[in-house]
Design a protein around this motif. Structure first.
Motif, mmCIF file in Angstrom:
data_model
loop_
_atom_site.group_PDB
_atom_site.id
_atom_site.type_symbol
_atom_site.label_atom_id
_atom_site.label_comp_id
_atom_site.label_asym_id
_atom_site.label_seq_id
_atom_site.Cartn_x
_atom_site.Cartn_y
_atom_site.Cartn_z
ATOM 1 N N LEU A 20 0.831 -1.204 0.000
ATOM 2 C CA LEU A 20 0.000 0.000 0.000
ATOM 3 C C LEU A 20 0.863 1.250 0.000
ATOM 4 O O LEU A 20 0.611 2.193 -0.749
ATOM 5 C CB LEU A 20 -0.930 0.003 1.217
ATOM 6 N N GLU A 21 1.888 1.256 0.819
ATOM 7 C CA GLU A 21 2.796 2.405 0.872
ATOM 8 C C GLU A 21 3.502 2.616 -0.465
ATOM 9 O O GLU A 21 3.679 3.751 -0.911
ATOM 10 C CB GLU A 21 3.823 2.218 1.990
ATOM 11 N N MET A 22 3.879 1.523 -1.123
ATOM 12 C CA MET A 22 4.533 1.639 -2.425
ATOM 13 C C MET A 22 3.568 2.202 -3.470
ATOM 14 O O MET A 22 3.949 3.035 -4.298
ATOM 15 C CB MET A 22 5.077 0.281 -2.866
ATOM 16 N N ALA A 23 2.332 1.760 -3.434
ATOM 17 C CA ALA A 23 1.338 2.269 -4.378
ATOM 18 C C ALA A 23 1.095 3.754 -4.149
ATOM 19 O O ALA A 23 1.008 4.536 -5.106
ATOM 20 C CB ALA A 23 0.042 1.483 -4.242
ATOM 21 N N GLU A 65 4.283 10.265 -6.973
ATOM 22 C CA GLU A 65 5.352 10.571 -7.911
ATOM 23 C C GLU A 65 4.809 10.923 -9.293
ATOM 24 O O GLU A 65 5.380 11.740 -10.003
ATOM 25 C CB GLU A 65 6.305 9.371 -8.052
ATOM 26 N N ARG A 66 3.699 10.312 -9.679
ATOM 27 C CA ARG A 66 3.127 10.556 -11.011
ATOM 28 C C ARG A 66 2.136 11.719 -11.007
ATOM 29 O O ARG A 66 1.447 11.943 -11.988
ATOM 30 C CB ARG A 66 2.440 9.302 -11.520
ATOM 31 N N GLY A 67 2.030 12.437 -9.905
ATOM 32 C CA GLY A 67 1.247 13.658 -9.890
ATOM 33 C C GLY A 67 -0.174 13.529 -9.372
ATOM 34 O O GLY A 67 -0.941 14.487 -9.451
ATOM 35 N N ILE A 68 -0.561 12.401 -8.834
ATOM 36 C CA ILE A 68 -1.897 12.239 -8.261
ATOM 37 C C ILE A 68 -1.820 12.655 -6.795
ATOM 38 O O ILE A 68 -1.197 11.985 -5.976
ATOM 39 C CB ILE A 68 -2.395 10.791 -8.376
ATOM 40 N N SER A 69 -2.433 13.793 -6.488
ATOM 41 C CA SER A 69 -2.351 14.280 -5.104
ATOM 42 C C SER A 69 -3.702 14.252 -4.402
ATOM 43 O O SER A 69 -3.765 14.457 -3.195
ATOM 44 C CB SER A 69 -1.805 15.708 -5.089
ATOM 45 N N ASP A 70 -4.765 13.995 -5.127
ATOM 46 C CA ASP A 70 -6.098 13.993 -4.525
ATOM 47 C C ASP A 70 -6.480 12.563 -4.141
ATOM 48 O O ASP A 70 -7.251 11.893 -4.812
ATOM 49 C CB ASP A 70 -7.107 14.585 -5.510
ATOM 50 N N LEU A 71 -5.860 12.070 -3.067
ATOM 51 C CA LEU A 71 -6.172 10.742 -2.569
ATOM 52 C C LEU A 71 -6.505 10.779 -1.094
ATOM 53 O O LEU A 71 -6.102 11.676 -0.372
ATOM 54 C CB LEU A 71 -5.049 9.721 -2.773
ATOM 55 N N PHE A 72 -7.264 9.757 -0.690
ATOM 56 C CA PHE A 72 -7.719 9.671 0.692
ATOM 57 C C PHE A 72 -7.616 8.216 1.118
ATOM 58 O O PHE A 72 -8.215 7.339 0.498
ATOM 59 C CB PHE A 72 -9.168 10.168 0.789
ATOM 60 N N ALA A 73 -6.833 7.961 2.162
ATOM 61 C CA ALA A 73 -6.672 6.601 2.687
ATOM 62 C C ALA A 73 -7.305 6.538 4.070
ATOM 63 O O ALA A 73 -6.997 7.349 4.950
ATOM 64 C CB ALA A 73 -5.196 6.229 2.762
ATOM 65 N N LEU A 74 -8.195 5.572 4.251
ATOM 66 C CA LEU A 74 -8.936 5.452 5.496
ATOM 67 C C LEU A 74 -8.730 4.054 6.072
ATOM 68 O O LEU A 74 -9.233 3.073 5.538
ATOM 69 C CB LEU A 74 -10.427 5.692 5.237
ATOM 70 N N PRO A 75 -7.979 3.925 7.186
ATOM 71 C CA PRO A 75 -7.808 2.600 7.800
ATOM 72 C C PRO A 75 -9.038 2.225 8.625
ATOM 73 O O PRO A 75 -9.629 3.064 9.298
ATOM 74 C CB PRO A 75 -6.576 2.776 8.694
ATOM 75 N N LEU A 76 -9.421 0.960 8.542
ATOM 76 C CA LEU A 76 -10.550 0.463 9.317
ATOM 77 C C LEU A 76 -10.061 -0.039 10.672
ATOM 78 O O LEU A 76 -8.944 -0.544 10.793
ATOM 79 C CB LEU A 76 -11.252 -0.671 8.564
ATOM 80 N N LEU A 103 -8.810 3.076 0.047
ATOM 81 C CA LEU A 103 -8.105 4.140 -0.668
ATOM 82 C C LEU A 103 -9.052 4.718 -1.709
ATOM 83 O O LEU A 103 -9.589 3.995 -2.552
ATOM 84 C CB LEU A 103 -6.854 3.574 -1.339
ATOM 85 N N ILE A 104 -9.276 6.038 -1.650
ATOM 86 C CA ILE A 104 -10.145 6.733 -2.591
ATOM 87 C C ILE A 104 -9.287 7.715 -3.381
ATOM 88 O O ILE A 104 -8.600 8.553 -2.791
ATOM 89 C CB ILE A 104 -11.280 7.478 -1.867
ATOM 90 N N ILE A 105 -9.331 7.599 -4.706
ATOM 91 C CA ILE A 105 -8.502 8.430 -5.584
ATOM 92 C C ILE A 105 -9.422 9.207 -6.522
ATOM 93 O O ILE A 105 -10.238 8.609 -7.217
ATOM 94 C CB ILE A 105 -7.526 7.566 -6.408
ATOM 95 N N ASN A 106 -9.277 10.528 -6.544
ATOM 96 C CA ASN A 106 -9.982 11.369 -7.513
ATOM 97 C C ASN A 106 -9.033 11.637 -8.671
ATOM 98 O O ASN A 106 -7.937 12.166 -8.470
ATOM 99 C CB ASN A 106 -10.425 12.692 -6.876
ATOM 100 N N CYS A 107 -9.454 11.284 -9.882
ATOM 101 C CA CYS A 107 -8.580 11.452 -11.040
ATOM 102 C C CYS A 107 -9.427 11.597 -12.296
ATOM 103 O O CYS A 107 -10.634 11.429 -12.280
ATOM 104 C CB CYS A 107 -7.640 10.256 -11.185
ATOM 105 N N GLY A 108 -8.771 11.888 -13.398
ATOM 106 C CA GLY A 108 -9.432 11.962 -14.690
ATOM 107 C C GLY A 108 -9.489 10.588 -15.342
ATOM 108 O O GLY A 108 -8.857 9.635 -14.876
#
Length: 150
Positions: free
Chosen positions: A13-16, A22-33, A122-127
């Motif tokens: 998960l940390e690697m992902a 690194e590839r420019g995706i900054s709009d992410l949200f990680a929620l641990p249960l 993990l929630i990712i907002n992207c195009g």
């Protein structure tokens, strides 16, 4: 577009996450249960049943020992009815005790040895163009499940 994925809380998960940043995706949200803190119930109710029962072995042993007790009761003093009831009751109590031991001791040890850990959502907002490479990246890093929403 949103991509929702579940992971075990591991290095993958940390690697992902680091590759996504690194590839420019900054709009992410990680929620641990959170892990379950209370023990599961042993007795089921009308509205809650987990499929485990404490009476399975008890009923089988009750039937077996009541037949044996009734057949041996013809030779004993109290007769076949009383000895059949005594055999059935003792078989039921023995079976419930065996099931209780299995559920409380043996399965608890197995659960602790497995090391069940909570998952991370993990929630990712992207195009849509980014979604084409994000989905394979998440699968490569051992995502447990993945969903896309537009």
């Amino acid at each position: 577009m949103q991509i929702v994925a579940t992971f075990e809380h591991t290095v993958f998960l940390e690697m992902a996450l680091s590759q996504l940043k690194e590839r420019g995706i900054s709009d992410l949200f990680a929620l641990p249960l959170d892990n379950r803190t209370e023990e599961r119930r042993l007795l089921d109710t009308l509205h809650y049943s987990d499929g485990a029962t404490l009476m399975g072995k008890g009923m089988v042993l009750a039937a077996l020992l009541s037949v044996v007790g009734a057949s041996r009761g013809f030779e004993l003093e109290w007769g076949p009815v009383y000895w059949g009831l005594i055999g059935g009751a003792s078989g039921f109590v023995t079976g419930v005790a065996i099931d209780l031991f299995i559920h409380k001791v043996a399965k608890k040890k197995r659960r602790l040895l497995k090391g069940k850990r909570s998952e991370v959502i993990l929630i990712i907002n992207c195009g849509e163009t980014d979604a084409a490479w994000i989905e394979p990246l998440l699968w490569e890093h051992l995502a447990l499940g993945l969903a896309k929403m537009e």
